[in-house]
Design a protein around this motif. Structure first.
Motif, PDB file in Angstrom:
ATOM      1  N   UNK A 106     -44.873  -6.215  27.269  1.00 52.81           N
ATOM      2  CA  UNK A 106     -44.975  -4.745  26.894  1.00 52.81           C
ATOM      3  C   UNK A 106     -44.648  -4.776  25.207  1.00 52.81           C
ATOM      4  N   UNK A 107     -43.804  -5.503  24.865  1.00 54.00           N
ATOM      5  CA  UNK A 107     -43.290  -5.563  23.278  1.00 54.00           C
ATOM      6  C   UNK A 107     -44.310  -5.901  22.559  1.00 54.00           C
ATOM      7  N   UNK A 108     -45.057  -7.255  22.698  1.00 53.85           N
ATOM      8  CA  UNK A 108     -45.917  -7.962  21.926  1.00 53.85           C
ATOM      9  C   UNK A 108     -47.295  -7.810  22.404  1.00 53.85           C
ATOM     10  N   UNK A 109     -47.723  -7.578  23.447  1.00 52.98           N
ATOM     11  CA  UNK A 109     -49.336  -7.598  23.404  1.00 52.98           C
ATOM     12  C   UNK A 109     -49.576  -6.139  23.990  1.00 52.98           C
ATOM     13  N   UNK A 110     -48.919  -5.469  24.817  1.00 53.50           N
ATOM     14  CA  UNK A 110     -49.592  -4.163  25.553  1.00 53.50           C
ATOM     15  C   UNK A 110     -50.146  -3.281  24.480  1.00 53.50           C
ATOM     16  N   UNK A 111     -50.976  -2.466  24.928  1.00 63.50           N
ATOM     17  CA  UNK A 111     -51.801  -1.475  24.072  1.00 63.50           C
ATOM     18  C   UNK A 111     -52.222  -0.432  24.587  1.00 63.50           C
ATOM     19  N   UNK A 131     -51.656   2.853  36.845  1.00 71.30           N
ATOM     20  CA  UNK A 131     -51.476   3.809  35.651  1.00 71.30           C
ATOM     21  C   UNK A 131     -52.103   3.041  34.245  1.00 71.30           C
ATOM     22  N   UNK A 132     -52.034   3.842  33.456  1.00 72.44           N
ATOM     23  CA  UNK A 132     -52.430   3.381  32.243  1.00 72.44           C
ATOM     24  C   UNK A 132     -51.581   3.937  31.242  1.00 72.44           C
ATOM     25  N   UNK A 133     -51.562   2.987  30.156  1.00 77.45           N
ATOM     26  CA  UNK A 133     -50.536   3.107  29.229  1.00 77.45           C
ATOM     27  C   UNK A 133     -51.334   3.966  28.029  1.00 77.45           C
ATOM     28  N   UNK A 134     -50.756   5.321  27.903  1.00 76.41           N
ATOM     29  CA  UNK A 134     -51.310   6.081  26.921  1.00 76.41           C
ATOM     30  C   UNK A 134     -50.695   6.636  25.594  1.00 76.41           C
ATOM     31  N   UNK A 135     -49.386   5.924  25.442  1.00 77.60           N
ATOM     32  CA  UNK A 135     -48.599   6.175  24.462  1.00 77.60           C
ATOM     33  C   UNK A 135     -47.443   4.936  24.042  1.00 77.60           C
ATOM     34  N   UNK A 136     -47.457   4.381  22.978  1.00 82.38           N
ATOM     35  CA  UNK A 136     -46.182   3.394  22.646  1.00 82.38           C
ATOM     36  C   UNK A 136     -45.797   4.066  21.320  1.00 82.38           C
ATOM     37  N   UNK A 137     -44.628   3.674  21.271  1.00 84.72           N
ATOM     38  CA  UNK A 137     -43.823   4.056  19.993  1.00 84.72           C
ATOM     39  C   UNK A 137     -42.584   3.429  19.964  1.00 84.72           C
ATOM     40  N   UNK A 138     -42.463   3.121  18.721  1.00 79.51           N
ATOM     41  CA  UNK A 138     -41.132   2.216  18.261  1.00 79.51           C
ATOM     42  C   UNK A 138     -40.075   3.357  18.127  1.00 79.51           C
ATOM     43  N   UNK A 139     -38.975   3.160  18.988  1.00 75.08           N
ATOM     44  CA  UNK A 139     -37.806   4.306  18.811  1.00 75.08           C
ATOM     45  C   UNK A 139     -36.831   3.798  18.020  1.00 75.08           C
ATOM     46  N   UNK A 140     -36.403   2.442  18.249  1.00 75.64           N
ATOM     47  CA  UNK A 140     -35.533   1.796  17.355  1.00 75.64           C
ATOM     48  C   UNK A 140     -35.823   0.512  16.928  1.00 75.64           C
ATOM     49  N   UNK A 141     -35.094  -0.205  16.220  1.00 76.78           N
ATOM     50  CA  UNK A 141     -35.448  -1.449  15.915  1.00 76.78           C
ATOM     51  C   UNK A 141     -35.604  -2.550  17.131  1.00 76.78           C
ATOM     52  N   UNK A 189     -54.315   0.011  28.032  1.00 75.81           N
ATOM     53  CA  UNK A 189     -53.912  -1.024  29.510  1.00 75.81           C
ATOM     54  C   UNK A 189     -53.677  -0.374  30.728  1.00 75.81           C
ATOM     55  N   UNK A 190     -53.953  -1.244  31.850  1.00 77.00           N
ATOM     56  CA  UNK A 190     -53.700  -0.811  33.052  1.00 77.00           C
ATOM     57  C   UNK A 190     -52.682  -1.458  33.815  1.00 77.00           C
ATOM     58  N   UNK A 191     -51.595  -0.825  34.423  1.00 77.76           N
ATOM     59  CA  UNK A 191     -50.725  -1.657  35.213  1.00 77.76           C
ATOM     60  C   UNK A 191     -50.697  -0.905  36.368  1.00 77.76           C
ATOM     61  N   UNK A 192     -49.782  -1.622  37.326  1.00 72.76           N
ATOM     62  CA  UNK A 192     -49.515  -0.903  38.651  1.00 72.76           C
ATOM     63  C   UNK A 192     -47.918  -0.573  38.812  1.00 72.76           C
ATOM     64  N   UNK A 234     -33.100   9.632  37.204  1.00 74.12           N
ATOM     65  CA  UNK A 234     -31.968   8.451  37.302  1.00 74.12           C
ATOM     66  C   UNK A 234     -32.821   7.224  38.016  1.00 74.12           C
ATOM     67  N   UNK A 235     -33.866   7.296  38.365  1.00 72.44           N
ATOM     68  CA  UNK A 235     -34.399   6.469  39.383  1.00 72.44           C
ATOM     69  C   UNK A 235     -35.137   5.177  38.492  1.00 72.44           C
ATOM     70  N   UNK A 236     -35.714   4.155  39.052  1.00 73.90           N
ATOM     71  CA  UNK A 236     -36.196   3.261  38.221  1.00 73.90           C
ATOM     72  C   UNK A 236     -37.567   2.656  39.063  1.00 73.90           C
ATOM     73  N   UNK A 237     -38.590   2.219  38.366  1.00 74.07           N
ATOM     74  CA  UNK A 237     -39.771   1.546  39.059  1.00 74.07           C
ATOM     75  C   UNK A 237     -39.805   0.152  38.699  1.00 74.07           C
ATOM     76  N   UNK A 238     -40.638  -0.473  39.657  1.00 75.83           N
ATOM     77  CA  UNK A 238     -41.096  -1.891  39.517  1.00 75.83           C
ATOM     78  C   UNK A 238     -42.602  -1.704  38.817  1.00 75.83           C
ATOM     79  N   UNK A 239     -42.660  -2.593  37.735  1.00 76.03           N
ATOM     80  CA  UNK A 239     -43.803  -2.502  36.816  1.00 76.03           C
ATOM     81  C   UNK A 239     -44.739  -3.964  36.979  1.00 76.03           C
ATOM     82  N   UNK A 240     -46.087  -3.716  37.352  1.00 72.65           N
ATOM     83  CA  UNK A 240     -46.450  -4.898  37.700  1.00 72.65           C
ATOM     84  C   UNK A 240     -47.704  -5.333  36.500  1.00 72.65           C
ATOM     85  N   UNK A 241     -47.816  -6.508  35.969  1.00 76.33           N
ATOM     86  CA  UNK A 241     -48.937  -6.881  35.043  1.00 76.33           C
ATOM     87  C   UNK A 241     -49.318  -8.197  35.529  1.00 76.33           C
TER      88      UNK A 241
END
Length: 232
Positions: free
Chosen positions: A79-84, A4-14, A87-90, A33-40
């Motif tokens: 994700x918070x400090x470096x992702x842009x 997968x590729x990160x296509x949007x990042x937004x600060x939703x709350x502080x 970027x590609x992830x699994x 309701x499900x969750x995923x494992x995200x690998x970087x």
């Protein structure tokens, strides 16, 4: 596994950022309701973090996450400090049994605290998208008004869909908050509407889940009608 590729990042709350990931080889199927494992890869090593999806499973070419900042978890910190964007992830397939499907009930109450609301938003969006016959009430406790995650969307969904409702309470209100205040109690939960066929979904810190479970049982809700996920 999916690329997968990160296509949007937004600060939703502080403290919370949202991310949209487009999958390389759709369809990407999961249950609300499900969750995923995200690998970087971080400093030459593969790291993994587990995150609930906030998007509706009606969407099959991308998914969305909302993640609270952390200095202790390496993937969350990345994700918070470096992702842009770009970027590609699994990612893994959808996981977990904290799910809603239409045949389970036509009346649900979704109880969340803080960022624990994320899988509940997936269920809320899914009902808005595809299950108009289900009545859903989101009961949401937040520490402060500026941490009201997805506020505009929740309010818009309620305006557009007569089967959707919300009850929001703030535990540390400021002068600009004119809604409910305080912790969840029996009166607040009863205001969400109760019936014998209601399914209750609880997600948040263990203490909150245990407290709300106890309140619901004291209100004669069968334990079999309470589905929960604790976030440590």
């Amino acid at each position: 596994m999916f690329n997968a590729i990160i296509t949007h990042i937004q600060q939703e709350t502080p403290s919370v950022k949202s991310f949209r990931l487009d999958v390389d080889t759709p369809p990407f199927h999961f249950l609300a309701g499900q969750w995923i494992d995200l690998y970087v890869e971080i400093d030459g090593a593969i790291q993994v973090g587990g995150y609930s999806m906030t998007s509706s499973p009606v969407i099959t070419d991308s998914l969305e996450l909302a993640i609270k900042a952390s200095t202790r978890h390496p993937v969350t910190q990345w994700l918070h400090e470096h992702a842009k964007i770009g970027d590609r992830v699994r990612i893994s397939s959808g996981q977990g049994v904290f799910v809603y499907q239409p045949e389970m009930s036509q009346r649900v109450v979704l109880v969340g605290a803080g960022v624990g609301v994320t899988p509940l938003i997936s269920i809320f969006r899914y009902i808005a998208d595809a299950v108009p016959g289900t009545e859903a009430t989101l009961v949401y406790s937040i520490p402060s008004p500026d941490e009201f995650l997805f506020r505009n969307e929740i309010e818009q969904l309620i305006r557009l869909h007569p089967n959707l409702h919300s009850v929001v309470t703030v535990t540390q209100p400021d002068n600009n908050w004119h809604g409910r205040t305080g912790r969840m109690d029996s009166n607040l939960l009863e205001s969400a509407g109760m019936s014998r066929d209601t399914l209750y979904y609880l997600c948040g810190p263990p203490g909150m889940v245990e407290d709300v479970s106890s309140i619901l049982v004291s209100l004669a809700v069968p334990a079999s009608r309470i589905i929960f996920e604790k976030w440590w």
